[in-house]
Scaffold this active site. Structure first.
Site, short mmCIF file in Angstrom:
data_model
loop_
_atom_site.label_atom_id
_atom_site.label_comp_id
_atom_site.label_asym_id
_atom_site.label_seq_id
_atom_site.Cartn_x
_atom_site.Cartn_y
_atom_site.Cartn_z
N ASP A 100 0.89 -5.16 -2.92
CA ASP A 100 1.86 -4.88 -1.85
C ASP A 100 1.51 -3.58 -1.16
OD1 ASP A 100 2.64 -3.46 -4.23
OD2 ASP A 100 4.61 -3.09 -3.33
N GLU A 161 4.92 -2.57 -6.53
CA GLU A 161 4.64 -1.19 -6.94
C GLU A 161 5.19 -0.18 -5.96
OE1 GLU A 161 2.64 2.65 -7.43
OE2 GLU A 161 2.60 1.32 -5.67
#
Length: 404
Positions: A100, A161
């Site tokens: 991400d 994350e």
């Protein structure tokens, strides 16, 4: 992909691995480009799912069918991919990375992947940290190309994350328990790697007062804004830069109109600590917060999203192994301490050996000048490959003792 002539392990240097990677640089960059072209903002589930699909297909193409894999589904966040390739050790080496990014969908339209004349490659998420995922996968490929021992490798690629890994954290902590070591593929600091990170706390302080007309009956009110201003002053005095504790009030909001004594106000706070004892001290500060006007209620919400990462004995041993490889390859490593957190923090808090910053060199994380240094990519792959090879032999696949 070219394959070098077979060479015995003791005849091989880390530089040979780098030279091989340099010959495969176009393929390497093609993989980086592929990942960058898949936009994967942390908050857009559909795009994250498509990126995870592409990563699974890419792993199959590059490394073959894994021996074990699980896709841990998350309803709102990006799924966690747990993929294991068996090797020369019983216990695996854990390689952690996230797919991400902080960049919203559509960013790629005005900022596509590009290799520039200055020797850098750019694109949203390339440095933090899609080039790092490529580094980890190609490190395994490099060892295979030379028929060198490679430990069992367990990849964990997560899609939350940048949000603090709220769904991935328990899986990371579980997956690390039986591992020889954890290698985190976040960006490096130049040639160097990250051995310490600060713990991160994200909090909201809200004050609830009593509304009243500011002109006609001011004493009937109890201002939430005034109380919050007092509390902000109380909190920021608790920063201790000598001990690595920083407190930043990032936003403040409250009240409804100029002539209304505010009934509610709130602020968002970012706290970084180098020591767990400081986190505990700050918890006590929050618990003791009071407004001078007893009519104002104070509420604290939030959490410590990441514990501090410290360089303990087991991680020091791991760093020394990496430093041996780096010295033979290019130059010694410095153990770098940084203020930002990563998934390495979770592994470190368990007392397990972990090394971070093994991904790309470059700069501009979370900024429009985000980039990686193309000429460094082969050396970074060779560094990880060399460390994996050392871990396959050191100490013959047995786990290091925990830091305690």
């Amino acid at each position: 992909m070219t394959r070098p002539p077979h060479r015995k392990a003791h005849d091989l240097s880390a530089k040979s691995l780098s030279t091989w990677c340099r010959g495969e640089l176009d393929e390497l960059l093609g993989d980086v480009s592929m990942l960058v072209r898949h936009e994967s903002p942390s908050g857009e589930k559909a795009l994250l799912d498509r990126t995870a699909d592409s990563i699974m297909a890419w792993l199959d193409r590059r490394l073959g069918a894994p021996d074990h894999w699980t896709r841990h589904d998350h309803a709102e966040h990006g799924d966690l991919l747990e993929v294991t390739y068996s090797g020369a050790t019983g216990a695996p080496v854990l390689m952690i990375g996230h797919y991400d990014t902080v960049w919203p969908s559509g960013t790629l339209d005005g900022w596509p992947f590009a290799v520039r004349a200055d020797g850098t490659a750019t694109g949203p998420g390339i440095y933090d940290m899609k080039a790092g995922l490529v580094t980890g996968v190609w490190a395994v490929l490099a060892l295979r190309a030379f028929d060198l021992p490679c430990p069992t490798v367990r990849f964990l690629f997560n899609g939350d994350e940048e949000l603090g890994s709220p769904k991935s954290r328990p899986h990371i902590e579980r997956a690390a328990q039986d591992c020889l070591a954890a290698l985190v593929l976040e960006p490096g600091v130049g040639w160097d790697v990250k051995t310490e990170r600060k713990g991160v706390g994200i909090f909201t302080v809200t004050t609830h007062g009593v509304e009243a007309h500011a002109g006609n009956n001011p004493t009937d009110g109890a201002s939430a804004v005034h109380a919050l201003a007092e509390i902000v002053h109380q909190l920021t005095r608790e920063a201790d830069h000598d001990r690595g504790t920083t407190i930043n009030v990032g936003t403040i909001s409250g009240g409804t109109a100029r002539n209304v004594i505010a009934g509610q106000a709130s602020c968002l706070i970012d706290i970084r600590v180098s020591e767990q004892a400081e986190a505990e001290r700050i918890d006590r500060v929050f618990a003791a917060l009071r407004a001078s006007d007893p009519r104002v209620r104070v509420r604290v919400d939030g959490r410590w999203s990441r514990p501090p990462m410290r360089l303990g004995p087991a991680s020091r041993t791991l760093f020394d192994l990496a430093n041996d490889v780096a010295t033979a390859l290019r130059a010694p490593l410095d153990p770098i301490s940084v203020g930002g957190g990563s998934d390495a923090n979770f592994v470190s808090a368990l007392g397990l050996p972990v090394l971070d910053g093994l991904g790309a060199s470059g700069g501009g994380a979370h900024a429009r000048h985000e980039h990686v240094v193309v000429d460094d990519i082969p050396d970074r792959v060779a560094l990880v490959a060399g460390l994996l090879s050392r871990l396959a032999d050191e100490p013959r696949g047995q786990r290091h003792p925990q830091d305690g």
